[in-house]
Design an enzyme around this catalytic site. Structure first.
Site, PDB file in Angstrom:
ATOM      1  N   GLN A 169      30.549 -28.724 -42.451  1.00  0.00           N
ATOM      2  CA  GLN A 169      29.594 -29.188 -41.319  1.00  0.00           C
ATOM      3  C   GLN A 169      29.361 -27.983 -40.317  1.00  0.00           C
ATOM      4  O   GLN A 169      29.792 -28.143 -39.231  1.00  0.00           O
ATOM      5  CB  GLN A 169      30.592 -30.268 -40.684  1.00  0.00           C
ATOM      6  CG  GLN A 169      31.006 -31.471 -41.385  1.00  0.00           C
ATOM      7  CD  GLN A 169      29.819 -32.259 -40.746  1.00  0.00           C
ATOM      8  OE1 GLN A 169      28.836 -31.881 -39.928  1.00  0.00           O
ATOM      9  NE2 GLN A 169      29.423 -33.126 -41.702  1.00  0.00           N
ATOM     10  N   SER A 170      28.758 -27.038 -40.710  1.00  0.00           N
ATOM     11  CA  SER A 170      28.442 -25.923 -40.068  1.00  0.00           C
ATOM     12  C   SER A 170      27.339 -26.073 -39.182  1.00  0.00           C
ATOM     13  O   SER A 170      26.369 -26.464 -39.370  1.00  0.00           O
ATOM     14  CB  SER A 170      28.026 -24.947 -41.236  1.00  0.00           C
ATOM     15  OG  SER A 170      27.474 -23.790 -40.459  1.00  0.00           O
ATOM     16  N   ASN A 171      27.865 -25.917 -37.819  1.00  0.00           N
ATOM     17  CA  ASN A 171      26.708 -25.886 -36.706  1.00  0.00           C
ATOM     18  C   ASN A 171      25.655 -24.876 -36.928  1.00  0.00           C
ATOM     19  O   ASN A 171      24.882 -24.929 -36.462  1.00  0.00           O
ATOM     20  CB  ASN A 171      27.515 -25.616 -35.362  1.00  0.00           C
ATOM     21  CG  ASN A 171      28.467 -26.885 -35.045  1.00  0.00           C
ATOM     22  OD1 ASN A 171      28.304 -27.988 -35.212  1.00  0.00           O
ATOM     23  ND2 ASN A 171      29.592 -26.431 -34.752  1.00  0.00           N
ATOM     24  N   ALA A 187      24.583 -23.522 -39.438  1.00  0.00           N
ATOM     25  CA  ALA A 187      23.456 -23.830 -40.666  1.00  0.00           C
ATOM     26  C   ALA A 187      22.614 -24.840 -40.169  1.00  0.00           C
ATOM     27  O   ALA A 187      21.546 -24.543 -40.298  1.00  0.00           O
ATOM     28  CB  ALA A 187      24.327 -24.478 -41.805  1.00  0.00           C
TER      29      ALA A 187
END
Length: 340
Positions: free
Chosen positions: A75-77, A79
């Site tokens: 859940q990388s912001n 990315a």
């Protein structure tokens, strides 16, 4: 500091708002709490990485890259924001997602930031937790370059001296806003993970002798490691800016007591903080970064570390899109509260 010397793509919605949180301040009964809304930077719901990417993507363009590659947790912001920047600039985007939580929940693995990664046209690959993600990116880039692609690799979180320039600029912006309204800031706090936000802020604050202490609430690494990472990046960033030595080791302070079970796993105080900001101020935090930073802020207020009469600014790093991957966690917490 003359940041115009560095290539930059001007896409962020700046300056971000600086707002007083009246209801939260009254609820906690301590200091006057303000929020720097870096969840409002624009591009795919915004967040702190947008400031970094203005400098990173300009560097990619200067190198004639046609593919940008980066990595992060599922859940990388970072990315998601990188994918949005690439879409805006007409570049391909390739993302490696590390499974740091071991979650089998469908929404966590496919909704939230992951959904937006794909909507922006990014290609994603998954990796197990604990692998050397930088080495994984380099290996993938070898094949792409052999096929004739020009790949620009962005480290996790956009946290290198180029990316940290975005938060040097944020420090200048914040102090300017405070000066314009006669606001004396006693403390600045934020979540800290890959180190670039905290490193850039401390370099900017020290470079202009702002006299504002900065505290980072850690979300992953132990205290000694987090502070070491931030300090080392701050040193390199200061050198890039032409002001070596402006940051001393004692300027870098992190409290990692609110990490909980691990990265990306919220505990009860994280969920309480998210609910308080949502119910009292209409502001959405995320369960990985800003929620844990806010949990630290709230606890510090309750314990009197931040005192009545002081003014504390919380820098909101964004990331509320991740909430849609954590619906099961909130449902479980609601059930737990009902049973008590």
């Amino acid at each position: 500091m003359h940041l115009s010397r560095f290539p930059r793509v001007f896409l962020a919605h700046l300056p971000t708002p600086l707002e007083r949180l009246d209801r939260l301040s009254r609820e906690l009964g301590g200091p006057e709490i303000w929020i720097k809304r870096d969840d409002c930077t624009g591009l795919s719901t915004g967040g702190n990485k947008t400031r970094k990417l203005e400098f990173l993507m300009a560097e990619a363009q200067a190198m004639s890259a046609d593919v940008v590659m980066t990595q992060g947790a599922t859940q990388s912001n970072h990315a998601r924001q990188t994918a949005a920047f690439a879409a805006k600039l007409g570049m391909a985007c390739h993302i490696l997602l590390e499974d740091r939580t071991g979650s089998n929940n469908h929404n966590y693995n496919e909704n939230g930031n992951v959904l937006l990664d794909h909507l922006h046209g990014a290609a994603t690959e998954k990796r197990p937790g604990g692998v050397d993600m930088q080495a994984e990116m380099e290996a993938v880039a070898v094949g792409m370059r052999a096929a004739g692609r020009k790949v620009y690799i962005i480290p996790g979180g956009g946290s290198n001296p180029t990316g940290a320039l975005g938060y040097v600029n944020c420090a200048f912006e914040l102090v300017g806003q405070a000066n314009d309204r006669g606001l004396v800031i006693d403390h600045l706090v934020t979540a800290t993970g890959s180190a670039g936000t905290q490193a850039g802020l401390i370099v900017g604050l020290k470079a202009i002798n702002a006299g504002i202490p900065l505290l980072g609430f850690g979300v992953r690494a132990p205290k000694a490691k987090q502070e070491e990472n931030v300090f080392n990046l701050a040193v390199k960033t200061a050198e890039k800016l032409g002001c070596p030595g402006v940051v001393q080791r004692g300027d870098v302070v992190a409290d990692t007591g609110y990490v909980g079970p691990g990265y990306g796993v919220p505990q009860a105080d994280t969920l309480e903080a998210i609910r308080m900001f949502a119910e009292l101020e209409g502001i959405l935090l995320d369960p990985v970064y800003s929620g844990k930073g806010a949990a630290g802020l709230i606890d510090y207020c309750r314990k009197g570390h931040f005192k009545k009469g002081q003014r504390v600014v919380f820098l909101h790093t964004g990331g509320s899109v991740a909430l849609f991957g954590y619906d099961a966690v909130f449902a479980d917490d609601t059930s737990r509260q009902a049973a008590e």
